[in-house]
Design an enzyme around this catalytic site. Sequence first.
Site, PDB file in Angstrom:
ATOM      1  N   VAL A  74      45.053  18.688  60.531  1.00 54.64           N
ATOM      2  CA  VAL A  74      44.213  17.990  61.496  1.00 54.64           C
ATOM      3  C   VAL A  74      45.038  17.691  62.743  1.00 54.64           C
ATOM      4  O   VAL A  74      46.146  17.149  62.658  1.00 54.64           O
ATOM      5  CB  VAL A  74      43.641  16.681  60.906  1.00 54.64           C
ATOM      6  CG1 VAL A  74      42.794  15.950  61.949  1.00 54.64           C
ATOM      7  CG2 VAL A  74      42.798  16.981  59.666  1.00 54.64           C
ATOM      8  N   MET A 112      44.753  22.434  52.279  1.00 49.17           N
ATOM      9  CA  MET A 112      43.891  23.482  52.811  1.00 49.17           C
ATOM     10  C   MET A 112      43.766  23.458  54.322  1.00 49.17           C
ATOM     11  O   MET A 112      43.227  24.398  54.907  1.00 49.17           O
ATOM     12  CB  MET A 112      42.487  23.362  52.207  1.00 49.17           C
ATOM     13  CG  MET A 112      42.408  23.605  50.715  1.00 49.17           C
ATOM     14  SD  MET A 112      40.727  23.356  50.113  1.00 49.17           S
ATOM     15  CE  MET A 112      39.812  24.503  51.155  1.00 49.17           C
ATOM     16  N   ASP A 142      34.131  11.624  47.326  1.00 47.03           N
ATOM     17  CA  ASP A 142      35.552  11.319  47.517  1.00 47.03           C
ATOM     18  C   ASP A 142      35.710  10.052  48.363  1.00 47.03           C
ATOM     19  O   ASP A 142      36.471  10.029  49.333  1.00 47.03           O
ATOM     20  CB  ASP A 142      36.267  12.497  48.170  1.00 47.03           C
ATOM     21  CG  ASP A 142      37.782  12.445  47.970  1.00 47.03           C
ATOM     22  OD1 ASP A 142      38.237  11.717  47.056  1.00 47.03           O
ATOM     23  OD2 ASP A 142      38.512  13.126  48.714  1.00 47.03           O
ATOM     24  N   GLY A 177      47.002  18.700  54.879  1.00 47.78           N
ATOM     25  CA  GLY A 177      46.574  18.744  53.489  1.00 47.78           C
ATOM     26  C   GLY A 177      46.845  20.119  52.921  1.00 47.78           C
ATOM     27  O   GLY A 177      47.431  20.995  53.580  1.00 47.78           O
TER      28      GLY A 177
END
Length: 471
Positions: free
Chosen positions: A29, A26, A139, A24
Amino acid sequence: MSAADATDRLLGERYWLEAVLGRGGMSTVFRAHDQVLGRPVAIKLFTQSSAADTSRQESELAVLSSLSHHGLVNLFDAGVDLGEDGQHHRFLVMEFVRGTDLQSRLAEGPISPRHVAEIGFDIAEALEYVHDNKVVHRDIKPSNILLVDYGNGAPRARAKLSDFGIALSEDMERMTREGATTGTAAYLSPEQAAGAKVGKPSDIYSLGLVLLECFTRHVEFPGSIVESAVARVTRNPVIPEDLPVHWRSLLKAMTARRPSDRPRPRELVASLRQLVIAESARHKDVDAPLLEPTGPRDSEALRSAYLDTYPDMALDRVTSLAARLFSAPIAMVSVLDNDRVWLKSHFGAEVDHILRQVDLTTPGPLPQETTVIEDALLHPQARENRLVTGEAGLRFFVGVPLRREGGDVIGTLSVFDTKPHEVSEVELANLEDLAALVMVQLDLRRETARMTGEMDSPIISSVTMSLPDTE
């Protein structure tokens, strides 16, 4: 691959990074191996380190560390890594979920109503828990709902809620300024789209859009953030008319534009629990496993369209027993209430074609006494009925009235077949006993609703079904 994305290295002197699962803006994973406990884990390694980013990372850590629930991807550990760029990067260690996410699953094929209900129930339970802990996720979207594959071939895949990166806790300073929008455009609530104060009802709305998408397999509010936001505050989502009334009622309530009109988490959990029971009974032994999609099933779609059943396992057993009593494929409990009827039905797999031709819920005058038609072709009145002469080809009918203590008849326990039958006195007595058990269940339900004050609640009123137009 940047240095922050590098694998085959040890993180925090404990976690061996094996592969990148996703990236992503930021964070990245990883799938990793915990060398101390010898188990797989997922590690979220943050790649940004500005003051604002650090504040958000600390916020996510604080939220996750306060939560532990079977419907959430739980936090195991956290630490700081000194990267090759000389900067310190925070990382979170979470449980590794084998399976897929709901967005990927929707791209593979249709999902049965039973599995939609199970997914909704799992996430509603998770939301009830996080809301009780004063956290708003903000979200909710298909890619943040993970479907767990336990590797045992079970058709019931548990759903888990992930990614609390923009979650808001009432105990923390609000990070998003008033008038700003945070969340994924397609799943924003109207208040999120307008940049207004966001609370627990916002998560309910977003989950409603997700469940709607499970049925339609298209995003209800697509486009840019502006296009999606404008659509959100000017119209309600389009809920397909061919969905059963209980699904339409629930989705309409969840996606109400006014937050106060949406169900509370506990109410939502209760409603979805009932839907899981209803859909499990209706589609018993015919659903494909959720993680092994197949093509659409016409018969299942027709069951959803025609059979709007009230969830009750006791009545499921009664209709099944009634059908077995006469070795017949169809049994039904139907209750007439003014201009509406609700029913509990058992349909054998061999009579799916009947659902394509016939609406057996259309009411006529309620029989005041037990009615037996052993062979409709030999019955002077029944042989002209379109259920007998048409493609359904029904030949056998036995119906026992459902009678209140005062003597009023409110419905019928019926058995149908496409073959004639001879009915014995013992079989008839057994069916009348089953009808008496149905009335016990109905009386118990009514008394429970009266005592709990739910007589006029959406959960109780959703058991009814509008009657179709009759010829």
